[in-house]
Design a protein around this motif. Structure first.
Motif, mmCIF file in Angstrom:
data_model
loop_
_atom_site.group_PDB
_atom_site.id
_atom_site.type_symbol
_atom_site.label_atom_id
_atom_site.label_comp_id
_atom_site.label_asym_id
_atom_site.label_seq_id
_atom_site.Cartn_x
_atom_site.Cartn_y
_atom_site.Cartn_z
ATOM 1 N N GLU A 130 0.830 -1.206 0.000
ATOM 2 C CA GLU A 130 0.000 0.000 0.000
ATOM 3 C C GLU A 130 0.863 1.254 0.000
ATOM 4 O OE1 GLU A 130 -2.531 -0.409 3.353
ATOM 5 O OE2 GLU A 130 -3.851 -1.886 2.395
ATOM 6 N N ALA A 131 1.978 1.218 0.716
ATOM 7 C CA ALA A 131 2.896 2.355 0.700
ATOM 8 C C ALA A 131 3.512 2.525 -0.682
ATOM 9 C CB ALA A 131 3.989 2.157 1.753
ATOM 10 N N LEU A 132 3.905 1.422 -1.289
ATOM 11 C CA LEU A 132 4.477 1.466 -2.634
ATOM 12 C C LEU A 132 3.474 2.045 -3.625
ATOM 13 C CD1 LEU A 132 6.595 0.648 -4.793
ATOM 14 C CD2 LEU A 132 5.497 -1.609 -4.831
ATOM 15 N N ALA A 133 2.245 1.565 -3.583
ATOM 16 C CA ALA A 133 1.221 2.048 -4.506
ATOM 17 C C ALA A 133 0.953 3.530 -4.297
ATOM 18 C CB ALA A 133 -0.065 1.244 -4.321
ATOM 19 N N ALA A 134 0.947 3.963 -3.048
ATOM 20 C CA ALA A 134 0.698 5.380 -2.767
ATOM 21 C C ALA A 134 1.821 6.258 -3.321
ATOM 22 C CB ALA A 134 0.540 5.591 -1.263
ATOM 23 N N LEU A 144 3.834 5.605 -5.881
ATOM 24 C CA LEU A 144 3.779 5.631 -7.344
ATOM 25 C C LEU A 144 2.567 6.420 -7.842
ATOM 26 C CD1 LEU A 144 4.940 2.053 -8.385
ATOM 27 C CD2 LEU A 144 6.258 4.083 -7.747
ATOM 28 N N ARG A 145 1.479 6.369 -7.098
ATOM 29 C CA ARG A 145 0.292 7.122 -7.497
ATOM 30 C C ARG A 145 0.467 8.610 -7.251
ATOM 31 N NH1 ARG A 145 -3.049 4.204 -5.014
ATOM 32 N NH2 ARG A 145 -3.090 5.351 -3.062
ATOM 33 N N GLU A 146 1.058 8.972 -6.109
ATOM 34 C CA GLU A 146 1.192 10.377 -5.733
ATOM 35 C C GLU A 146 2.472 11.016 -6.273
ATOM 36 O OE1 GLU A 146 -1.192 11.995 -4.211
ATOM 37 O OE2 GLU A 146 -2.409 10.177 -4.031
ATOM 38 N N GLY A 147 3.489 10.203 -6.569
ATOM 39 C CA GLY A 147 4.719 10.730 -7.138
ATOM 40 C C GLY A 147 5.772 11.152 -6.140
ATOM 41 N N SER A 148 5.459 11.084 -4.843
ATOM 42 C CA SER A 148 6.459 11.452 -3.829
ATOM 43 C C SER A 148 6.119 10.775 -2.512
ATOM 44 C CB SER A 148 6.505 12.971 -3.623
ATOM 45 O OG SER A 148 5.425 13.425 -2.831
ATOM 46 N N PHE A 149 7.153 10.640 -1.669
ATOM 47 C CA PHE A 149 6.958 10.030 -0.355
ATOM 48 C C PHE A 149 6.123 10.933 0.543
ATOM 49 C CE2 PHE A 149 10.185 7.437 -2.068
ATOM 50 C CZ PHE A 149 10.299 6.283 -1.305
ATOM 51 N N GLU A 150 6.300 12.238 0.411
ATOM 52 C CA GLU A 150 5.562 13.178 1.258
ATOM 53 C C GLU A 150 4.067 13.117 0.973
ATOM 54 O OE1 GLU A 150 8.276 13.831 -0.465
ATOM 55 O OE2 GLU A 150 9.728 14.077 1.165
ATOM 56 N N ALA A 195 2.473 10.685 -0.495
ATOM 57 C CA ALA A 195 1.995 9.354 -0.118
ATOM 58 C C ALA A 195 1.739 9.280 1.383
ATOM 59 C CB ALA A 195 3.013 8.298 -0.543
ATOM 60 N N ALA A 196 2.612 9.891 2.164
ATOM 61 C CA ALA A 196 2.445 9.884 3.616
ATOM 62 C C ALA A 196 1.155 10.588 4.019
ATOM 63 C CB ALA A 196 3.653 10.552 4.279
ATOM 64 N N ARG A 197 0.871 11.717 3.367
ATOM 65 C CA ARG A 197 -0.382 12.430 3.677
ATOM 66 C C ARG A 197 -1.587 11.576 3.313
ATOM 67 N NH1 ARG A 197 2.636 17.035 1.872
ATOM 68 N NH2 ARG A 197 1.771 16.876 -0.227
ATOM 69 N N ARG A 198 -1.499 10.876 2.203
ATOM 70 C CA ARG A 198 -2.612 10.024 1.792
ATOM 71 C C ARG A 198 -2.831 8.884 2.783
ATOM 72 N NH1 ARG A 198 -5.420 8.552 -2.896
ATOM 73 N NH2 ARG A 198 -5.227 10.767 -3.404
ATOM 74 N N GLY A 213 12.914 10.133 -7.463
ATOM 75 C CA GLY A 213 13.046 11.247 -8.392
ATOM 76 C C GLY A 213 11.884 12.188 -8.219
ATOM 77 N N SER A 214 11.692 13.052 -9.195
ATOM 78 C CA SER A 214 10.573 13.987 -9.143
ATOM 79 C C SER A 214 9.843 13.964 -10.495
ATOM 80 C CB SER A 214 11.093 15.404 -8.847
ATOM 81 O OG SER A 214 10.031 16.305 -8.687
#
Length: 305
Positions: free
Chosen positions: A8-12, A14-20, A22-25, A52-53
């Motif tokens: 779920e973290a991985l999918a978030a 890749l979907r959101e484009g950043s760790f930050e 994804a963390a909020r999601r 990356g960005s």
């Protein structure tokens, strides 16, 4: 057993484009997301995220996300069919399906398929727009779970169904035809007349020229406009000639704001629906909606009854 919190973290990411993001999601800290993905990568023995960005997934990362989508779909169907069986998971988020579709299908018949599918369930859709010649590649790479494609050839690990044929017409405004084709629609005239393309992947115009013996070595001048509405309007106001789905410009042809360059000279493009065999059970309802919508708009595939 796979680590689904890590998935779920991985999918978030890749979907959101950043760790930050994804963390909020996920309502956790970025360090927690990073730790989950690190543990998942250690478990599978491969890099899954290319930092990356934006962040992107490796082949293995995308395929793990595809697996997670299928699991979430199956659980969602089970939850809907047996609410008492999974009563404790009633707060689970609705699954999101990533699909690839060409812009012309989206502007004509595919919207009906999406409307029917979303009306019958709680699944969410995430569409990737691409040329019908390239949507199959997104499916091969694991970027999407299903695709409308012009590729009738077998895609490894996937089931493919013929949807029907989309008919295209080469058309321009009456004034444009008078200005550029006063002496006929000839190869020489077409080499000089401005041509509309959707984007750099768009080869429909070239295919039409070749199909009707009008291709030349000279490259005609071309405008690129990646918007279906804008593309049609550009042709109506005389910017250039282009290939249009007949169903999309039926009113313009009837009213005379667009005119076919040559009578009875369509370009027919067969379309197919494809998804991984492993997802067939979870995508049954979506496939039924897609096939039903295609039957109403596309010309039936050969052999269909």
């Amino acid at each position: 057993m796979l680590d689904y919190a890590g998935l779920e973290a991985l999918a978030a990411v890749l979907r959101e484009g950043s760790f930050e993001r994804a963390a909020r999601r996920l309502h956790v800290t970025p360090s927690a997301v990073s730790q989950r993905i690190k543990q998942l990568e250690e478990r599978v023995g491969q890099v899954l995220v290319l930092r990356g960005s934006p962040c992107t997934g490796t082949d293995a990362g995308r395929r793990l996300c595809l697996h997670l989508e299928q699991v979430q779909l199956l659980e969602n169907e089970l939850r809907r069919a047996n609410p008492d069986l999974l009563a404790g998971s009633s707060g689970a988020p609705a699954p999101t399906l990533k699909l690839a579709v060409n812009a012309d299908s989206l502007s004509t018949w595919f919207m009906d398929a999406m409307a029917a599918f979303t009306a019958g369930g709680n699944e969410l859709l995430d569409l990737r727009i691409d040329d019908q010649e390239h949507t199959g590649e997104r499916l091969r790479e694991g970027e999407v779970i299903a695709a409308v494609t012009a590729t009738g050839a077998a895609i490894a690990g996937c089931n493919t169904w013929p949807l029907g044929t989309m008919s295209y017409v080469a058309a321009a405004s009456p004034a444009f035809i008078v200005r550029h084709f006063a002496h006929g629609v000839t190869p020489a005239a077409l080499a000089r007349a401005p041509m509309m393309i959707y984007d750099r992947k768009d080869r429909l115009q070239e295919r039409w020229l070749q199909a009707h013996g009008l291709a030349t070595r000279a490259q005609p001048p071309r405008h690129a406009l990646p918007s279906n509405f804008g593309y049609v309007r550009a042709c109506e106001v005389g910017m250039g000639w282009g290939m249009h789905p007949t169903a999309l410009i039926a009113n313009q042809l009837a009213e005379g704001t667009l005119v076919a360059l040559l009578p009875n000279a369509p370009l027919d493009v067969p379309l197919y629906w494809a998804h991984p065999r492993s997802a067939q059970q979870s995508l049954t309802r979506l496939t039924q909606c897609v096939m039903a919508a295609a039957r109403h708009c596309l010309e039936a595939p050969p052999g269909a009854t």
